[in-house]
Each structure stands twice: as structure tokens, then as C-alpha cells.
Design a protein around this motif. Structure first.
Motif, PDB file in Angstrom:
ATOM      1  N   THR A  61      41.211  42.954  39.397  1.00  0.00           N
ATOM      2  CA  THR A  61      39.898  42.482  40.438  1.00  0.00           C
ATOM      3  C   THR A  61      39.439  41.359  40.062  1.00  0.00           C
ATOM      4  O   THR A  61      39.253  40.355  40.729  1.00  0.00           O
ATOM      5  CB  THR A  61      38.881  43.686  40.384  1.00  0.00           C
ATOM      6  N   HIS A  62      39.296  41.053  38.720  1.00  0.00           N
ATOM      7  CA  HIS A  62      38.926  39.683  38.113  1.00  0.00           C
ATOM      8  C   HIS A  62      39.856  38.612  38.371  1.00  0.00           C
ATOM      9  O   HIS A  62      39.399  37.353  38.989  1.00  0.00           O
ATOM     10  CB  HIS A  62      38.598  39.746  36.535  1.00  0.00           C
ATOM     11  N   ILE A  63      41.140  38.864  38.348  1.00  0.00           N
ATOM     12  CA  ILE A  63      41.972  37.810  38.718  1.00  0.00           C
ATOM     13  C   ILE A  63      42.044  37.626  40.133  1.00  0.00           C
ATOM     14  O   ILE A  63      42.202  36.296  40.681  1.00  0.00           O
ATOM     15  CB  ILE A  63      43.609  38.318  38.226  1.00  0.00           C
ATOM     16  N   ASN A  64      41.787  38.604  40.951  1.00  0.00           N
ATOM     17  CA  ASN A  64      41.987  38.406  42.684  1.00  0.00           C
ATOM     18  C   ASN A  64      40.804  37.572  42.938  1.00  0.00           C
ATOM     19  O   ASN A  64      40.837  36.756  43.900  1.00  0.00           O
ATOM     20  CB  ASN A  64      41.826  39.932  43.258  1.00  0.00           C
ATOM     21  N   LEU A  65      39.474  37.741  42.193  1.00  0.00           N
ATOM     22  CA  LEU A  65      38.367  37.131  42.721  1.00  0.00           C
ATOM     23  C   LEU A  65      38.240  35.840  41.991  1.00  0.00           C
ATOM     24  O   LEU A  65      37.348  34.916  42.787  1.00  0.00           O
ATOM     25  CB  LEU A  65      36.917  38.017  42.519  1.00  0.00           C
ATOM     26  N   ASP A  66      38.934  35.403  40.967  1.00  0.00           N
ATOM     27  CA  ASP A  66      38.874  34.084  40.478  1.00  0.00           C
ATOM     28  C   ASP A  66      39.635  33.040  41.229  1.00  0.00           C
ATOM     29  O   ASP A  66      40.838  33.183  41.565  1.00  0.00           O
ATOM     30  CB  ASP A  66      39.079  34.270  39.001  1.00  0.00           C
ATOM     31  N   ALA A  67      38.979  32.046  41.768  1.00  0.00           N
ATOM     32  CA  ALA A  67      39.595  30.990  42.420  1.00  0.00           C
ATOM     33  C   ALA A  67      40.752  29.990  41.632  1.00  0.00           C
ATOM     34  O   ALA A  67      41.375  29.564  42.278  1.00  0.00           O
ATOM     35  CB  ALA A  67      38.771  29.766  43.074  1.00  0.00           C
ATOM     36  N   ARG A  68      41.049  30.179  40.411  1.00  0.00           N
ATOM     37  CA  ARG A  68      41.716  29.460  39.572  1.00  0.00           C
ATOM     38  C   ARG A  68      43.069  30.080  39.572  1.00  0.00           C
ATOM     39  O   ARG A  68      44.210  29.406  39.346  1.00  0.00           O
ATOM     40  CB  ARG A  68      41.364  29.447  38.259  1.00  0.00           C
ATOM     41  N   PHE A  69      43.200  31.504  40.166  1.00  0.00           N
ATOM     42  CA  PHE A  69      44.627  31.924  40.271  1.00  0.00           C
ATOM     43  C   PHE A  69      45.078  32.051  41.594  1.00  0.00           C
ATOM     44  O   PHE A  69      44.356  31.991  42.907  1.00  0.00           O
ATOM     45  CB  PHE A  69      44.478  33.539  39.750  1.00  0.00           C
TER      46      PHE A  69
END
Length: 145
Positions: A61-69
Motif C-alpha cells: 500500500t505504501h509503495i502504491n501511494l508513493d509518487a516516487r514509484f
């Protein structure tokens, strides 16, 4: 301490990285996209956390929500800075009697002789007010059923 602020930590303490910061560092060190399962397991291993369903879904979830990925396809995630920027964008088309002319942002003034001609502007979006009225009217007419 009267009226002052007491510091409770020092800069020499190890700072625990968040899930997304850890994933960012892993991808940056790898230099390539990784499958999400491998990336998540690596994050949890480095943080010495259990690999249970709640922890796995939290990291994802954190990866999905982070715009850096950026999702690279086939279950792989990479860094957004690796994705080439899209230089072309969809431009609206000006239609003159069924003949389309591309709209150019660099051309500040379009000189066209439009006197007495019907001009339709197509901004690429489907359905306008007129379309909505036509669709509404056709559904309200019982004979059309």
C-alpha cells in the motif's frame, strides 16, 4: 528545565526508515525494477519484521501511494525517475467543415477566414451539454423503447 526545551534524541541514533523509503533505497541500489513480492520481502527482511499478510499488504500500500514509484508492468515496480517523460500530449483539434487542423500552442494566432462558415471545436472529450441533452431526450421518449 524551566522554560526551555530538552532534546530527547541525538543525531547519532539510527533513524528507522519507513517502508517506502526502504523500498526506494533498495530499488536505487539495484538500479532496475523488481517484482513486488521480492521488493516487499527485501523491505521486511531489512527491517527485521515478520512476513505476515498485514505487513506485506502495508508495504505494498505504501509503495502504491508513493509518487516516487512507477509500476513497470508484469508485477514489477521501479522508480519514477527511470521512466522517460512523455513529451507529447494530446492536443485539441479544430474542425472546419470536416477537415481537421492540428492546434499548435506555439502559434499564437491562427489566421483563418471563418466568415460564414460553421466551426466545430473538438477538445477530445466525449459528451458535452448538447450530447447530454440529446441522450436525455432519447431516453425520455417512450416510443424509442
Amino acid at each position: 528545565m524551566k522554560g526551555g526545551v530538552k532534546l530527547t534524541h541525538s543525531l547519532t541514533q539510527n533513524v528507522k526508515l519507513s517502508d517506502e523509503d526502504m523500498a526506494y533505497e533498495i530499488l536505487a541500489s539495484q538500479g532496475r525494477a523488481m517484482h513486488y513480492q521480492d521488493l516487499i520481502m527485501e523491505v521486511l527482511t531489512r527491517q527485521e519484521r515478520p512476513q505476515d499478510a498485514a505487513a506485506i499488504s502495508g508495504v505494498l500500500t505504501h509503495i502504491n501511494l508513493d509518487a516516487r514509484f512507477a509500476y513497470a508492468g508484469n508485477g514489477e515496480w521501479g522508480l519514477k525517475v527511470w521512466v522517460p517523460s512523455k513529451s507529447s500530449r494530446k492536443l485539441p483539434t479544430i474542425t472546419l467543415l470536416n477537415k481537421g487542423l492540428p492546434y499548435d500552442d506555439d502559434n499564437q494566432e491562427l489566421e483563418l477566414d471563418l466568415e460564414g462558415k460553421d466551426v466545430l471545436f473538438d477538445d477530445g472529450e466525449d459528451g458535452g451539454e448538447e450530447d447530454a441533452e440529446l441522450e436525455e431526450g432519447s431516453f425520455n421518449n417512450e416510443e424509442s423503447w
